[in-house]
Each structure stands twice: as C-alpha cells, then as structure tokens.
Design a protein around this motif. Structure first.
Motif, PDB file in Angstrom:
ATOM      1  N   TYR A 252      -8.830  -0.845  -2.717  1.00 55.54           N
ATOM      2  CA  TYR A 252      -8.892   0.572  -3.082  1.00 55.54           C
ATOM      3  C   TYR A 252      -7.531   0.958  -3.666  1.00 55.54           C
ATOM      4  O   TYR A 252      -6.495   0.711  -3.049  1.00 55.54           O
ATOM      5  CB  TYR A 252      -9.216   1.403  -1.831  1.00 55.54           C
TER       6      TYR A 252
ATOM      7  N   ASN B  36      -4.751  -0.247  -1.295  1.00 58.07           N
ATOM      8  CA  ASN B  36      -5.106  -0.545   0.091  1.00 58.07           C
ATOM      9  C   ASN B  36      -6.075  -1.701   0.139  1.00 58.07           C
ATOM     10  O   ASN B  36      -7.004  -1.762  -0.669  1.00 58.07           O
ATOM     11  CB  ASN B  36      -5.795   0.671   0.717  1.00 58.07           C
TER      12      ASN B  36
ATOM     13  N   VAL C 205      -8.726  -3.070   2.699  1.00 56.91           N
ATOM     14  CA  VAL C 205      -9.389  -2.564   3.894  1.00 56.91           C
ATOM     15  C   VAL C 205     -10.430  -3.562   4.374  1.00 56.91           C
ATOM     16  O   VAL C 205     -11.247  -4.043   3.587  1.00 56.91           O
ATOM     17  CB  VAL C 205     -10.094  -1.215   3.590  1.00 56.91           C
TER      18      VAL C 205
ATOM     19  N   THR D 236      -6.168  -2.141   7.832  1.00 58.58           N
ATOM     20  CA  THR D 236      -5.855  -1.590   6.515  1.00 58.58           C
ATOM     21  C   THR D 236      -4.429  -1.975   6.173  1.00 58.58           C
ATOM     22  O   THR D 236      -3.532  -1.821   6.986  1.00 58.58           O
ATOM     23  CB  THR D 236      -5.967  -0.064   6.489  1.00 58.58           C
ATOM     24  N   THR D 237      -4.247  -2.467   4.989  1.00 60.63           N
ATOM     25  CA  THR D 237      -2.906  -2.810   4.540  1.00 60.63           C
ATOM     26  C   THR D 237      -2.594  -1.962   3.327  1.00 60.63           C
ATOM     27  O   THR D 237      -3.410  -1.862   2.414  1.00 60.63           O
ATOM     28  CB  THR D 237      -2.833  -4.290   4.154  1.00 60.63           C
ATOM     29  N   ARG D 238      -1.438  -1.345   3.338  1.00 57.98           N
ATOM     30  CA  ARG D 238      -1.112  -0.415   2.271  1.00 57.98           C
ATOM     31  C   ARG D 238       0.082  -0.903   1.458  1.00 57.98           C
ATOM     32  O   ARG D 238       1.116  -1.262   2.012  1.00 57.98           O
ATOM     33  CB  ARG D 238      -0.813   0.950   2.861  1.00 57.98           C
ATOM     34  N   TYR D 239      -0.080  -0.917   0.162  1.00 57.90           N
ATOM     35  CA  TYR D 239       1.029  -1.187  -0.761  1.00 57.90           C
ATOM     36  C   TYR D 239       1.337   0.133  -1.457  1.00 57.90           C
ATOM     37  O   TYR D 239       0.440   0.775  -1.984  1.00 57.90           O
ATOM     38  CB  TYR D 239       0.601  -2.197  -1.831  1.00 57.90           C
TER      39      TYR D 239
ATOM     40  N   ASP E  27       7.661  -0.969   1.062  1.00 56.59           N
ATOM     41  CA  ASP E  27       6.468  -0.396   0.442  1.00 56.59           C
ATOM     42  C   ASP E  27       5.162  -0.976   0.983  1.00 56.59           C
ATOM     43  O   ASP E  27       4.094  -0.610   0.544  1.00 56.59           O
ATOM     44  CB  ASP E  27       6.507  -0.605  -1.076  1.00 56.59           C
TER      45      ASP E  27
ATOM     46  N   SER F 185       2.766  -1.919   4.376  1.00 56.78           N
ATOM     47  CA  SER F 185       2.553  -1.763   5.810  1.00 56.78           C
ATOM     48  C   SER F 185       1.093  -2.072   6.131  1.00 56.78           C
ATOM     49  O   SER F 185       0.243  -2.032   5.250  1.00 56.78           O
ATOM     50  CB  SER F 185       2.897  -0.343   6.253  1.00 56.78           C
ATOM     51  N   ALA F 186       0.843  -2.393   7.388  1.00 56.68           N
ATOM     52  CA  ALA F 186      -0.535  -2.677   7.785  1.00 56.68           C
ATOM     53  C   ALA F 186      -0.845  -1.953   9.078  1.00 56.68           C
ATOM     54  O   ALA F 186       0.005  -1.867   9.970  1.00 56.68           O
ATOM     55  CB  ALA F 186      -0.739  -4.176   7.961  1.00 56.68           C
ATOM     56  N   GLU F 187      -2.049  -1.425   9.162  1.00 55.77           N
ATOM     57  CA  GLU F 187      -2.510  -0.785  10.384  1.00 55.77           C
ATOM     58  C   GLU F 187      -3.746  -1.522  10.863  1.00 55.77           C
ATOM     59  O   GLU F 187      -4.675  -1.720  10.093  1.00 55.77           O
ATOM     60  CB  GLU F 187      -2.893   0.676  10.124  1.00 55.77           C
TER      61      GLU F 187
END
Lengths: 284, 288
Positions: free
Chosen positions: A186, A194, A196, A205-208, B136, B138-140
């Motif tokens: 996404y 992201n 997901v 969930t991993t966010r860049y 920049d 991170s993981a949840e």
C-alpha cells in the motif's frame, strides 16, 4: 542468422554472470530475444509454479564492446529468438568470476545450434591466462512461433516509488512469508509505503517513509484528492522468491503499484541494464 | 498502534480486535529495549515448541516453554535489562513462539530497538520494531495472546547432600557436545568428586558409544562443586533442544542431584551487562 557479442569490462562481465544466475534460480530455461537495439532474457516458468515472471533488458550498445547481429527478417525489426537452458549457461559463464580479460558470445551451428561462450580468464597458479570455450545447446525458435514469445510490456502503474536497500526488504518478506500467504503493498503519493500482512494469529505492518516518488498516474476519481493511494495484494512466496533469487548487490528498487491488478518491481543494475518482475494480484 | 489504525480505516486491515491498543494509557505492560539482539537470541533458543507462556512482574520477564512433562525452558530477563519497564501487578499470557520469533527477526541482522505493549486479558501483544540507523522504516506487529494454565515448578533441593554444581565455559561445552554422536538416543551425564569428574556418554541404537571426560582441573571448568557421584540418562532429542541456547551462551551452569533432574543455566552476555539467562529442566530416563 548471426550473433556475436563481446564484453571486456570485468565489472560488466561479473554482472552478466549474476544476471544469468538470477534467472537460473527462477526458471530452467529462459528465452533470449536478440534485436538490433535490445537484448532480452525472459524467465517465465510454466503457470502453476511459484516463480514470478522476470525479464532482463540490456542495451547492447552500452553493454557490449562489440555487437553484431543479423536477424531473420532483415527488412524491418530483425530478431533472433532462442530458448536457453539457464543452468547450463550459468555454468558456462562461471569462469567470469576469476578476473576474465574478455568474454565472447557467439551463435554457432555445430551439429545443432549452440550459444558458444568463449572466456579468457586468469589462472591463480601461473601468470598465463587460460581460455575456455563452452557450447551451450539452444533451441532456435522459428518465426511463426514468435508471437508466443513476446517480451512482456512494462505495465502502467498508478504509483511508482523508489525503495532503498533491498537487503532489508528481502529479509522482511522472507520472514513474513512464514506467517502469511499474501502481502499487501500500500503506497501513497506522500512517499509512504506499507507492507501489510494479516492472519488470525498476528497482524504485521511495516512502514517505509520519505520514499522518493518516481511516477504518478492518478485515475480520474483521484485527481481531486490530496494524496493518491494505491494498494495491491500479492502472493508472498512469489515475492520472496524474486528477492531471494536476486543475485545482484543493487541498492535501489523501484516498486510500481497498479490498484488491485499487479505490482511491478524494477531493479536498475546500471544505465541500460534493468531487471523487471511482475507480480499478479491475488484475492484474499 | 496509531499507524495500524489508519490502515484499518482504509480497509487494508480487517481484524479490529488486533488493534485495540490505541491510547498510550491503561497499559498493563510496557517495555522498551534499545537492542533486541539478546532478547531475540533468547526467544529463538526457546522456539522448539509453539506455546510460550509470558509471566511479567516487577522483577522482570519470564518466558516458559514446555515439551510434554519432560522439558521446561525458561528465559529470564530482569527489569534492569530494559531501557523502560512498567508493569501493573503480575501479567501472564500465552503466545505462539514461532510467530514472535519471526516478528523479532523481521529486520534480521540489523541493530534494532523494540517496544512492547500489552493491555490486558484478550488484547494482543504489540511489538514496535525500529532499525537504529534507518529512521524511515518501522514495523508494528500485533500477536494474538491466549490464556494460560499454571506452569509446573521444578526445583532442586538446595540443601540436598547430593547436589552437584558445575560451571563451564559456554563455547567449550558447545564444541564438546558437537563431537558426540549426533544420532545417539541417550546421553548419560556423570558428575563425581573422583575421576572422571565430568563425563558425557552417548549411547546409540547400534550399541555405539562415545564419551568425553573432563577433569575438574581443566581450563573450561570455572567452578566444580561435587559431593557425591550422580549419574543419569537423558533422551538426546531433549538434550538437543538446548543447543540453540548453548550456542549463544558464554557460561553454562549444570546442576543435578541424586534424583537425576538436570538443571542447566545458559548465561547470555547482554549489551548492558545485565542478567539474561535461559534455564532448562530436563527429566531423566528411568533406570531399567
């Protein structure tokens, strides 16, 4: 029909070996399409396997020190289309690891058509070089079958983002594939992506953030919105296989997302050499 | 899970139950680690069975994994190991060890910090991972928790006349165990005040035997405290469960007494020099 190419830059030659090794991890055979201004390798395992569709695009004028080809149809767009066993070609090229001084590729006809690989490499024990020649048997694909072997087109994606350090993303997807069969990509035009994965047992969930925006093609309904978004869910094993097959230590990956249709991954090895992959969307 | 909530609103996440922890307040348990390496190694060492039990109190964290009624493994981390540690009363919950192990390994090999949240019965355990040099990314992860039963308390009688205690250097013991026959069915461990002071024998199906003897004067023995000869057999498949912990240990303590119950402590040197150790209890095979 004639094809000859020569490489002299050791770095290019090593890269060429890595490219072929990448393909050999994905498919038993690949299609090599030679034309005046492009050389393509397409690895497309039969449907049903997990291997993703991967193709490599090489600009021969930049890559090869010498390049001559004569296709079947010399009038307009002459081509040669070959079917090559990737593993055999990889073995033939393996000498490219030890400081070669040149590598020649040639289409020859012994008792059957062969791609002849001629490498001159240094030996460790003496200062003299050795020359090795391999004949890799290939199938020449007749002209009437060419339509079946068309090179995939680069799809139009709604959002294309540049993702740095694919070392991180490789490990990440490798772990996620053990937990979830699918993964959602996404992305937003604000430079956020992201990954997901959701199962009964866990949500990951991993966010860049702060990614560089490469291209944007908003659909009609999106034009008024502040941020353009795109998402697509793909097979996690397929994605993981692409990353684990990738033998080239590259730093940047561009990731294109076409809403609920596909994901297009592109690794730019250098100017004129690109590895592409298309991952089709799956339903959850 | 501020971030995951926005994803839920977009319809990308569907399971609201996993995202219940919105506000920072009302947490039963919050902890932060600047380096996850030791914790990750500890969790991996316990990942031979899926059901893990977390018990958290003021003193620290204890994770327990049991295999049948024969093996119990515990990971202990004192509260001082954590950069931040906050718990209300005592918190217990069950967790799938394989999933937490995969989640902690998301950024494999890269220095990472970790934050854990738990809101109470029925709520998931939330992990937030941040690589130290990639601001920049991170993981949840939120992992489903379950209710757990009481764990069995194993104990060696500290006052017993036959209590034998040996401290051995971890890498030395690891290479010693490596040399034994891996296909063996049983291992016999003998501790004695007389020679051979410390002996490990492996007994195979085909009556093959290998053994290693270590004198108490050896460099690898850090402490040798034996009063009576004790000797017992253990199933090799159960002994093998300790291998991951052994590979990461700097120091190993072996304790046993006449009953044959084997207690092993694997000390892991954490970055902050605080106490982190994995403890195993292994039941002996009955002598026939």
């Amino acid at each position: 029909m004639k094809f000859r190419a020569m490489m002299q830059d050791p770095e290019y030659m090593r890269e060429f070996l890595y490219i072929i090794q990448t393909l050999s991890k994905l498919a038993k055979a690949c299609v090599m399409k030679i034309s005046m201004d492009k050389v393509y390798f397409v690895a497309n395992e039969e449907s049903g396997s997990t291997a993703p569709l991967v193709w490599v695009e090489i600009d021969p004028k930049q890559y090869f020190a010498e390049y001559t080809m004569q296709g079947v149809d010399s009038e307009n767009d002459p081509h040669i289309v070959l079917n090559i066993p990737t593993l055999n070609l990889g073995t033939a090229l393996s000498l490219l690891r030890n400081n070669p001084s040149y590598c020649k590729l040639k289409l020859t006809n012994l008792q059957f058509p062969c791609l002849t690989v001629d490498i001159d490499a240094a030996t460790k024990s003496s200062d003299k070089s050795r020359r090795a020649m391999h004949h890799v048997p290939v199938d020449v694909i007749p002209r009437c079958d060419w339509p079946h072997f068309a090179v995939p087109t680069i799809p139009e994606c709604k959002l294309v983002l540049n993702v740095p350090s694919n070392r991180l993303i490789r490990g990440l997807i490798d772990k996620i594939k053990n937990l979830s069969p699918t993964i959602i990509f996404y992305a937003t035009s604000a430079g956020e992506m992201n990954l997901v994965a959701e199962t009964d047992m866990a949500t990951i969930t991993t966010r860049y953030q702060n990614l560089e925006l490469h291209t944007i093609n908003p659909s009609d309904g999106d034009k008024s919105k502040e941020h353009i978004e795109a998402s697509c869910s793909v097979d996690c094993k397929k994605t993981a296989l692409f990353f684990s097959a990738l033998q080239i230590p590259s730093t940047e990956l561009s990731c294109g997302i076409a809403d609920d249709r596909l994901i297009h991954l592109e690794v730019n090895v250098r100017d004129g050499v690109t590895i592409h992959s298309k991952l089709p969307a799956v339903c959850i | 899970m501020q971030h995951s909530k926005t994803l839920y609103e977009k319809g990308l996440l569907k399971n609201l139950k996993m995202l219940t922890q919105r506000q920072y307040s009302n947490f039963k348990f919050v902890a932060r680690l600047d380096q996850i390496k030791t914790f990750y190694t500890g969790i991996k060492a316990l990942n031979f069975e899926n059901n893990g039990k977390f018990q958290i109190s003021e003193e620290g964290l204890r994770v327990t994994v049991e295999e049948g009624n024969c093996v119990q493994a515990n990971l202990y981390m004192t509260a001082t190991c954590f950069a931040e540690f906050h718990v209300v009363d005592t918190v217990t919950f069950g967790l799938n060890m394989n999933i937490i192990s995969e989640c902690l390994g998301l950024f494999a090999g890269i220095p990472c910090s970790l934050k854990m949240f738990y809101k109470g019965n029925g709520a998931p355990l939330v992990l937030v991972l941040r690589p130290n040099d990639e601001p920049d990314i991170s993981a949840e992860c939120s992992i489903k928790t379950t209710n757990v039963d009481e764990v069995i308390d194993y104990n060696l009688d500290e006052d017993s006349a036959s209590l034998n205690v040996v401290f051995i250097r971890g890498p030395a013991l690891a290479s010693l165990i490596q040399e034994l026959n891996k296909a063996a069915d049983e291992l016999r461990i003998t501790l004695s005040p007389r020679t051979p002071h410390f002996k490990i024998e492996s007994l195979g199906v085909m009556k093959t035997e290998t053994f290693v003897e270590v004198a108490k004067t050896s460099d690898m023995i850090m402490l040798f405290n034996c009063r009576e000869t004790t000797s017992a057999c253990y199933r090799n498949t159960e002994m093998r469960m300790t291998h991951k912990a052994l590979a990461a240990a700097t120091k190993v303590a072996i304790k046993t007494d006449a009953s044959g119950l084997l207690e092993m402590h694997f000390m892991m040197q954490s970055e902050e020099q605080a106490e982190v150790y994995v403890q195993f209890y292994i039941m002996p095979l009955a002598d026939i």
